[in-house]
Write a protein that holds these residues in place. Structure first.
Motif, PDB file in Angstrom:
ATOM      1  N   HIS A   1      -2.981  -8.359  -0.550  1.00  0.00           N
ATOM      2  CA  HIS A   1      -1.852  -8.339  -1.481  1.00  0.00           C
ATOM      3  C   HIS A   1      -0.704  -7.548  -0.868  1.00  0.00           C
ATOM      4  O   HIS A   1      -0.884  -6.412  -0.417  1.00  0.00           O
ATOM      5  CB  HIS A   1      -2.241  -7.734  -2.829  1.00  0.00           C
TER       6      HIS A   1
ATOM      7  N   CYS B   1       0.466  -3.652  -1.151  1.00  0.00           N
ATOM      8  CA  CYS B   1      -0.238  -2.543  -0.501  1.00  0.00           C
ATOM      9  C   CYS B   1       0.543  -1.964   0.671  1.00  0.00           C
ATOM     10  O   CYS B   1       0.198  -0.884   1.175  1.00  0.00           O
ATOM     11  CB  CYS B   1      -1.626  -2.983  -0.051  1.00  0.00           C
TER      12      CYS B   1
ATOM     13  N   TYR C   1       1.522   1.512  -0.204  1.00  0.00           N
ATOM     14  CA  TYR C   1       0.564   2.601  -0.004  1.00  0.00           C
ATOM     15  C   TYR C   1       0.502   3.028   1.461  1.00  0.00           C
ATOM     16  O   TYR C   1       0.229   4.193   1.758  1.00  0.00           O
ATOM     17  CB  TYR C   1      -0.814   2.175  -0.512  1.00  0.00           C
TER      18      TYR C   1
ATOM     19  N   ALA D   1      -5.887  -4.354   3.270  1.00  0.00           N
ATOM     20  CA  ALA D   1      -5.563  -4.573   1.855  1.00  0.00           C
ATOM     21  C   ALA D   1      -4.183  -5.208   1.703  1.00  0.00           C
ATOM     22  O   ALA D   1      -3.969  -6.030   0.814  1.00  0.00           O
ATOM     23  CB  ALA D   1      -5.629  -3.250   1.090  1.00  0.00           C
ATOM     24  N   SER D   2      -3.250  -4.844   2.586  1.00  0.00           N
ATOM     25  CA  SER D   2      -1.906  -5.433   2.530  1.00  0.00           C
ATOM     26  C   SER D   2      -1.915  -6.908   2.900  1.00  0.00           C
ATOM     27  O   SER D   2      -0.993  -7.646   2.547  1.00  0.00           O
ATOM     28  CB  SER D   2      -0.946  -4.666   3.453  1.00  0.00           C
TER      29      SER D   2
ATOM     30  N   LEU E   1       2.131  -1.000  -9.159  1.00  0.00           N
ATOM     31  CA  LEU E   1       1.854   0.143  -8.278  1.00  0.00           C
ATOM     32  C   LEU E   1       1.414   1.375  -9.059  1.00  0.00           C
ATOM     33  O   LEU E   1       0.915   2.333  -8.467  1.00  0.00           O
ATOM     34  CB  LEU E   1       3.097   0.457  -7.437  1.00  0.00           C
TER      35      LEU E   1
ATOM     36  N   ALA F   1      -7.512  -5.687  -3.727  1.00  0.00           N
ATOM     37  CA  ALA F   1      -6.665  -4.845  -2.873  1.00  0.00           C
ATOM     38  C   ALA F   1      -6.600  -3.423  -3.415  1.00  0.00           C
ATOM     39  O   ALA F   1      -6.702  -2.439  -2.659  1.00  0.00           O
ATOM     40  CB  ALA F   1      -5.265  -5.450  -2.774  1.00  0.00           C
ATOM     41  N   ASP F   2      -6.409  -3.280  -4.733  1.00  0.00           N
ATOM     42  CA  ASP F   2      -6.366  -1.946  -5.346  1.00  0.00           C
ATOM     43  C   ASP F   2      -7.672  -1.195  -5.127  1.00  0.00           C
ATOM     44  O   ASP F   2      -7.679  -0.004  -4.813  1.00  0.00           O
ATOM     45  CB  ASP F   2      -6.094  -2.067  -6.854  1.00  0.00           C
TER      46      ASP F   2
ATOM     47  N   VAL G   1      -7.938   0.156  -1.661  1.00  0.00           N
ATOM     48  CA  VAL G   1      -7.084   1.349  -1.486  1.00  0.00           C
ATOM     49  C   VAL G   1      -7.757   2.577  -2.097  1.00  0.00           C
ATOM     50  O   VAL G   1      -7.793   3.650  -1.477  1.00  0.00           O
ATOM     51  CB  VAL G   1      -5.695   1.122  -2.119  1.00  0.00           C
TER      52      VAL G   1
ATOM     53  N   VAL H   1      -6.233   0.024   4.600  1.00  0.00           N
ATOM     54  CA  VAL H   1      -5.111  -0.310   3.710  1.00  0.00           C
ATOM     55  C   VAL H   1      -4.233  -1.391   4.329  1.00  0.00           C
ATOM     56  O   VAL H   1      -3.638  -2.202   3.613  1.00  0.00           O
ATOM     57  CB  VAL H   1      -4.302   0.955   3.354  1.00  0.00           C
TER      58      VAL H   1
ATOM     59  N   THR I   1      -5.149  -8.844  -6.656  1.00  0.00           N
ATOM     60  CA  THR I   1      -4.610  -7.500  -6.839  1.00  0.00           C
ATOM     61  C   THR I   1      -5.732  -6.486  -7.023  1.00  0.00           C
ATOM     62  O   THR I   1      -5.690  -5.395  -6.451  1.00  0.00           O
ATOM     63  CB  THR I   1      -3.683  -7.456  -8.067  1.00  0.00           C
TER      64      THR I   1
END
Length: 348
Positions: free
Chosen positions: A168, A171, A174, A164-165, A295, A129-130, A133, A161, A126
């Motif tokens: 995780h 994402c 986002y 990133a999805s 989120l 991935a965060d 973003v 992004v 997480t």
């Protein structure tokens, strides 16, 4: 360790613009995250790392993360080294995005340590991935003079992004709100439109339409668990905190831009506010599972950055004191419900 974290918080509050404090934060927090070995998630990640080579990316729940693990093993990293490298990469990505938006990164990091650092520290996937973003957000929220540069920067944002999805699943949210932001941000009734979309999304959830759509886009055991569930009455408090989070971002930015003469700087802050309005779309997802409160984390980073600018660039008055109280109350509440008041998650 708690003393070290307290010292980092104090440094961030007393030296809110210090680049040296930023370096100290990255090094110390990177070591704390990278050298941890005493959590259940650690052993789950260890098992996942050890079996990465026998699970092809096409069959993995998180194919992007699977590729990263396979590549790390290819270059000879053991799991301990892998965790340490991922920790420093994540902090570097996150700090890079934060520094583009504001000079008050140490202040923001001070609040980040309170919440959600404790969870990012043990949720490596997480966090990575965060961080990706956050690093990509300037590409979305900073406008350029030429149409071609805008198209290029926004396209790169969606590519990053999207990757990133694959690390995780959350994402995807986002990606969705970025599309909504770009499509609606010039509209006169932007905020009411976001509220209408929030209400429509609630209806789609109730009719089970959104669930089928989410499963068609990205199916994993974790996503199956989330969208097949239903939150209890405890979600009401999470909804309240989501609204407070939005209002604090809105209030700080409106005060920052009130007397701002730099048009570029002012527009970036307005774009951050417009993007942050989309956090209201978290509310429908909370009806599935309170775990969707993860989120919050991207928007918390934006809030901490904007709060730093508002608090240190304007004179102290009654409204600022109220703002400080609301900010502290919200962050402490999030920390408590995430770490202690689990009864909220089971109220029916």
């Amino acid at each position: 360790m708690y003393l070290v974290l307290a010292l980092l918080i104090a440094l961030g509050l007393f030296f809110p613009q210090s680049k040296l404090v930023i370096v100290i934060d990255v090094v110390v927090l990177g070591l704390i995250v990278g050298l941890r070995t005493n959590s259940m998630d650690y052993y789950n990640y260890l098992l996942e790392y050890n079996t990465a080579q026998i699970v092809p990316p096409s069959l993995a729940d998180f194919p992007g993360y699977n590729i990263i693990m396979r590549w790390s093993q290819y270059i000879g990293l053991d799991f301990t080294q892998f965790v340490l490298v991922m920790a420093f990469i994540s902090f570097t990505l996150m700090i890079t995005g934060m520094m583009i938006f504001s000079q008050y990164v140490p202040f923001a990091m001070a609040f980040f340590i309170v919440y959600p650092f404790g969870h990012e520290a043990i949720q490596m996937r997480t966090f990575l991935a965060d961080a990706l973003v956050i690093c990509a957000l300037p590409l979305l929220l900073i406008d350029h003079k030429t149409r071609m540069k805008n198209i290029l920067s926004k396209s790169i944002f969606f590519i990053l992004v999207f990757f990133a999805s694959r690390i995780h699943t959350l994402c995807w949210f986002y990606l969705a709100i970025a599309a909504i932001y770009l499509f609606l941000r010039r509209k006169k009734w932007y905020v009411p439109l976001i509220i209408i979309i929030t209400i429509i999304t609630m209806l789609l959830i109730r009719l089970n339409i959104l669930t089928r759509l989410m499963m068609a886009i990205s199916s994993s055991d974790k996503l199956d668990h989330w969208v097949q569930g239903s939150s209890g009455l405890g979600m009401i408090f999470y909804v309240f905190l989501t609204i407070v989070l939005y209002l604090l971002i809105r209030y700080s930015i409106l005060n920052i831009v009130k007397n701002e003469t730099n048009k570029v700087y002012k527009q970036v802050k307005i774009n951050i506010l417009s993007y942050s309005t989309c956090l209201l779309l978290i509310i429908p997802l909370l009806t599935y599972d309170i775990t969707f409160n993860r989120l919050w984390r991207i928007f918390l980073i934006l809030l901490y950055l904007m709060a730093g600018e508002y608090l240190y660039r304007t004179h102290l008055n009654r409204n600022k004191l109220i703002y400080i109280f609301a900010l502290l109350a919200m962050v402490i509440s999030m920390f408590i419900i995430e770490n202690g008041l689990t009864i909220l998650n089971s109220l029916n």
